[in-house]
Scaffold this motif. Structure first.
Motif, PDB file in Angstrom:
ATOM      1  N   THR A 173     -30.607 -23.131  17.807  1.00 36.52           N
ATOM      2  CA  THR A 173     -31.327 -24.192  18.446  1.00 36.52           C
ATOM      3  C   THR A 173     -31.986 -25.036  17.354  1.00 36.52           C
ATOM      4  OG1 THR A 173     -32.050 -22.830  20.286  1.00 36.52           O
ATOM      5  CG2 THR A 173     -33.342 -24.386  19.829  1.00 36.52           C
ATOM      6  N   ALA A 223     -35.017 -25.279  11.680  1.00 34.91           N
ATOM      7  CA  ALA A 223     -36.181 -26.092  11.568  1.00 34.91           C
ATOM      8  C   ALA A 223     -36.013 -27.096  10.730  1.00 34.91           C
ATOM      9  CB  ALA A 223     -37.469 -25.309  11.331  1.00 34.91           C
ATOM     10  N   ALA A 268     -32.620 -20.128  14.938  1.00 38.24           N
ATOM     11  CA  ALA A 268     -33.430 -21.454  15.150  1.00 38.24           C
ATOM     12  C   ALA A 268     -33.142 -22.066  13.735  1.00 38.24           C
ATOM     13  CB  ALA A 268     -34.700 -21.258  15.503  1.00 38.24           C
ATOM     14  N   GLN A 302     -34.440 -25.199   7.480  1.00 42.11           N
ATOM     15  CA  GLN A 302     -34.473 -23.941   7.184  1.00 42.11           C
ATOM     16  C   GLN A 302     -33.739 -23.069   8.674  1.00 42.11           C
ATOM     17  OE1 GLN A 302     -36.083 -22.513   4.473  1.00 42.11           O
ATOM     18  NE2 GLN A 302     -35.550 -24.351   3.987  1.00 42.11           N
ATOM     19  N   TYR A 330     -34.690 -27.599  15.920  1.00 34.37           N
ATOM     20  CA  TYR A 330     -35.676 -28.198  16.035  1.00 34.37           C
ATOM     21  C   TYR A 330     -36.138 -29.249  15.092  1.00 34.37           C
ATOM     22  CZ  TYR A 330     -37.041 -24.019  18.883  1.00 34.37           C
ATOM     23  OH  TYR A 330     -36.896 -23.285  20.047  1.00 34.37           O
ATOM     24  N   THR A 382     -37.356 -30.603   9.048  1.00 32.86           N
ATOM     25  CA  THR A 382     -38.853 -31.282   8.880  1.00 32.86           C
ATOM     26  C   THR A 382     -38.208 -32.739   8.032  1.00 32.86           C
ATOM     27  OG1 THR A 382     -39.826 -29.425   8.241  1.00 32.86           O
ATOM     28  CG2 THR A 382     -40.984 -31.162   7.766  1.00 32.86           C
ATOM     29  N   ASP A 433     -38.634 -31.705  13.322  1.00 32.80           N
ATOM     30  CA  ASP A 433     -40.278 -31.868  13.381  1.00 32.80           C
ATOM     31  C   ASP A 433     -41.100 -31.224  14.540  1.00 32.80           C
ATOM     32  OD1 ASP A 433     -40.127 -33.328  10.884  1.00 32.80           O
ATOM     33  OD2 ASP A 433     -39.626 -35.217  12.126  1.00 32.80           O
ATOM     34  N   LYS A 434     -40.414 -30.054  14.693  1.00 33.42           N
ATOM     35  CA  LYS A 434     -40.975 -29.010  15.678  1.00 33.42           C
ATOM     36  C   LYS A 434     -40.691 -29.679  17.340  1.00 33.42           C
ATOM     37  CE  LYS A 434     -44.916 -27.872  12.852  1.00 33.42           C
ATOM     38  NZ  LYS A 434     -46.481 -27.713  12.673  1.00 33.42           N
ATOM     39  N   ARG A 435     -39.845 -30.524  17.572  1.00 38.18           N
ATOM     40  CA  ARG A 435     -39.432 -30.842  18.668  1.00 38.18           C
ATOM     41  C   ARG A 435     -37.944 -30.368  18.794  1.00 38.18           C
ATOM     42  NH1 ARG A 435     -39.071 -35.138  22.515  1.00 38.18           N
ATOM     43  NH2 ARG A 435     -37.126 -35.504  23.314  1.00 38.18           N
ATOM     44  N   GLU A 436     -37.965 -29.577  20.029  1.00 39.59           N
ATOM     45  CA  GLU A 436     -36.456 -28.699  20.418  1.00 39.59           C
ATOM     46  C   GLU A 436     -35.473 -30.019  20.707  1.00 39.59           C
ATOM     47  OE1 GLU A 436     -34.708 -25.730  23.319  1.00 39.59           O
ATOM     48  OE2 GLU A 436     -36.610 -25.553  23.161  1.00 39.59           O
TER      49      GLU A 436
END
Length: 285
Positions: free
Chosen positions: A39, A90, A88, A81, A41, A92, A43-46
């Motif tokens: 999954t 992530a 997941a 990451q 993400y 950024t 900028d913290k948005r799925e």
């Protein structure tokens, strides 16, 4: 001076052993390809969950963002990451992604294995793409590429059930070879590698074991690659998009056989490879 995004360099087992019985009731252990969800993400948005082999997860995520046109330049990305424990990735960015809600609101599910998808209209940016007209591919280089793929060590030979994609330079030297459960993942991972290494596609040759769908052609064009080869066939829309962007498309590339479908002006047939004055392999569709 930027050194590129910080990467986790996560790794995972590419195959999984299972016990099987054959038609005569004999037990054995075979390897099958791994398949796991990742999954993403942003900028913290799925954003999306990709089903992947997991061989090049950071490159896959970068290429996905590139080919979905969500991030314009790799310099905008601070880190990728991947954590397989939580399945997941992530991502950024330095300054966020403009209009992310609007740009991800519309999704087209494509014919890619594993249900590939592209945000926005498939044809939204096709007319802005210009591929180099002076790039050339010789018949002997084509044969070299097909032979290199035939002898390439692969998960497919070990366990089957995966697609492979490869990037070659103008002389037929292999630059990248990536396998995944879906060809759309493999092409995205190569796009990510190209981004990381700062490699232009203007004189490159892309090979896929899968069929040449509109998604594959659009992604190849977005990567700036003028040549797209496959051991499989093409679809009507894949052919139409290739004509629209003037891409050189070659299908059914096995042994000395191939079908040249579009972009014929870039292909150089070599008379010494023909027999009796008529090439047995050069078929123009």
């Amino acid at each position: 001076m930027t050194t590129g995004p910080i990467l986790s360099n996560a790794c995972a087992a590419l195959t999984y052993p299972v016990e099987v019985l054959d038609e005569q009731g004999r037990a054995s252990t075979i390897d099958i390809p791994a398949e796991r969800p990742l999954t993403v993400y942003l900028d913290k948005r799925e954003l999306v969950t990709l089903m992947t082999l997991g061989g090049a997860p950071e490159a896959l995520v970068l290429g996905y963002l590139r080919n979905q046109r969500l991030v314009k330049a790799i310099a905008e990305i601070a880190a990728v990451q991947v954590d397989w424990e939580v399945e997941a990735a992530a991502v950024t960015t330095y300054h966020g992604v403009d209009y992310i809600e609007e740009r991800t609101a519309r999704r087209v599910v494509t014919t890619g294995c594993g249900q590939g998808s592209m945000f926005g209209g498939l044809m939204d940016e096709v007319d802005t793409i210009t591929l180099p007209i002076d790039a050339k591919l010789t018949q002997s280089t084509l044969y070299k590429i097909v032979d290199l793929i035939r002898t390439q060590a692969s998960i497919y030979k070990q366990a089957g059930s995966v697609h492979g994609c490869a990037l070659f330079d103008a002389t037929g030297e292999l630059l990248y070879f990536i396998e995944d459960v879906g060809r759309h993942n493999a092409v995205d991972a190569i796009a990510g590698r190209m981004w990381l290494d700062g490699i232009s596609g203007h004189d490159k040759v892309f090979y896929t074991t899968g069929r040449l769908t509109s998604e594959m052609v659009i992604k190849g064009a977005q990567m700036g690659i003028p040549f797209l080869l496959s051991r499989s066939g093409t679809t009507q829309m894949g052919h139409a998009v290739a004509q629209r962007v003037d891409m050189t498309l070659l299908a059914r590339c096995t042994g000395k056989h191939f079908l040249l479908l579009t972009g014929k002006h870039r292909f150089i047939a070599e008379p010494h490879l023909r027999e009796g004055g008529v090439s047995k392999s050069l078929k123009v569709a």
